[in-house]
Design a protein around this motif. Sequence first.
Motif, PDB file in Angstrom:
ATOM      1  N   HIS A   7     -15.858 -49.957 -19.502  1.00  0.00           N
ATOM      2  CA  HIS A   7     -15.230 -48.813 -19.530  1.00  0.00           C
ATOM      3  C   HIS A   7     -16.164 -47.797 -20.080  1.00  0.00           C
ATOM      4  O   HIS A   7     -15.876 -47.345 -21.504  1.00  0.00           O
ATOM      5  N   HIS A   9     -17.687 -44.032 -19.680  1.00  0.00           N
ATOM      6  CA  HIS A   9     -17.504 -42.616 -19.280  1.00  0.00           C
ATOM      7  C   HIS A   9     -19.020 -42.165 -19.000  1.00  0.00           C
ATOM      8  O   HIS A   9     -19.968 -42.602 -19.519  1.00  0.00           O
ATOM      9  N   HIS A 192      -7.688 -49.543 -22.516  1.00  0.00           N
ATOM     10  CA  HIS A 192      -7.332 -49.594 -24.064  1.00  0.00           C
ATOM     11  C   HIS A 192      -6.236 -50.565 -24.707  1.00  0.00           C
ATOM     12  O   HIS A 192      -5.554 -51.129 -23.932  1.00  0.00           O
ATOM     13  N   ASP A 244     -15.368 -46.530 -24.024  1.00  0.00           N
ATOM     14  CA  ASP A 244     -14.759 -45.409 -23.805  1.00  0.00           C
ATOM     15  C   ASP A 244     -15.909 -44.614 -24.185  1.00  0.00           C
ATOM     16  O   ASP A 244     -15.424 -43.215 -24.474  1.00  0.00           O
TER      17      ASP A 244
HETATM   18 ZN    ZN Z   1     -11.736 -43.603 -20.705  1.00  0.00          ZN
END
Ligand code: ZN
Length: 284
Positions: A7, A9, A192, A244
């Motif tokens: 994950h 970005h 998450h 993240d």
């Molecule tokens: Zn995210």
Amino acid sequence: MKAIDVHCHIPTEEGNRPFAPFIAHTRRYYRMDESAGDMTPEDFARLLVGLDVKAFLVSVNALSTTGQPGTGNDHIADLVRRFPDAFLGGFACVDPWAGKAALQEVERAITGLGLCGVKFHTIMQQFAPNDRRLYPLWDLCQALEVPVQFHTGMTGVGLGMKGSGMHLKYGHPLALDDLAADFPNLTIIACHPSWPWQDEMLMVLLHKPNVFNELSGWSPKYFSPALQREIKGRLQDKFMFGSDFPALQHMRLFEDWEAGGYPPEVLDKIFLRNAQRILRIADA
Ligand SMILES: [Zn+2]
């Protein structure tokens, strides 16, 4: 390879675009390094290669709920194609409320652009995964045999911001249980640690073989005792590492994971083996 980041970005201008109205508040919440935003694709790829991380890219398209254009799937696919040493694959993003166009874009992104799955942000896109109106989307993803990521738990997007339009209820992970029951061949990845509905998430992970959890967006230092126990115990094949990024930086996460008292074979599963198996990576 140190880790597969499920994950990650995209900190380019186009990757940041869907978050533009919210980014100042989000940066403040995560105390983010300003330099992590608006990177060139080259610098982004170089950073990951230097960390010995291979990433799956994620973004969002929440046009109909935020008015903000999403990241183009062509941009995601272009990064994956140009920097194979840094990126293992990309998750497509589509606006789930776009009707037929959403279905067409999923099909194009997977079969045309070669992206590996689809990522949704339940709170930004304002939907519950068990909303029947969206079942054609999950039907298609199941037919295409690609995994789907769903945001769960609180979000830093819109935090502390008046009129952000975010409804936190959409982050409840129990909706994924309905989805898993109705689409038993769909690989569902909850994003998450699902705070504050962590125990509900653990229940779904225990009960549904097609639900997995990547643990990005949180330092392992703040994982609940129940989550830490499950990572070491019966659910150790269910969790994957995610960052993240750029909200959180890899080095800090590695240090915090390694300080958590997890046996090396468990860390190996979290960092590498589980993602290899769940996302069917031949050899990485
Ligand atoms: Zn995210």
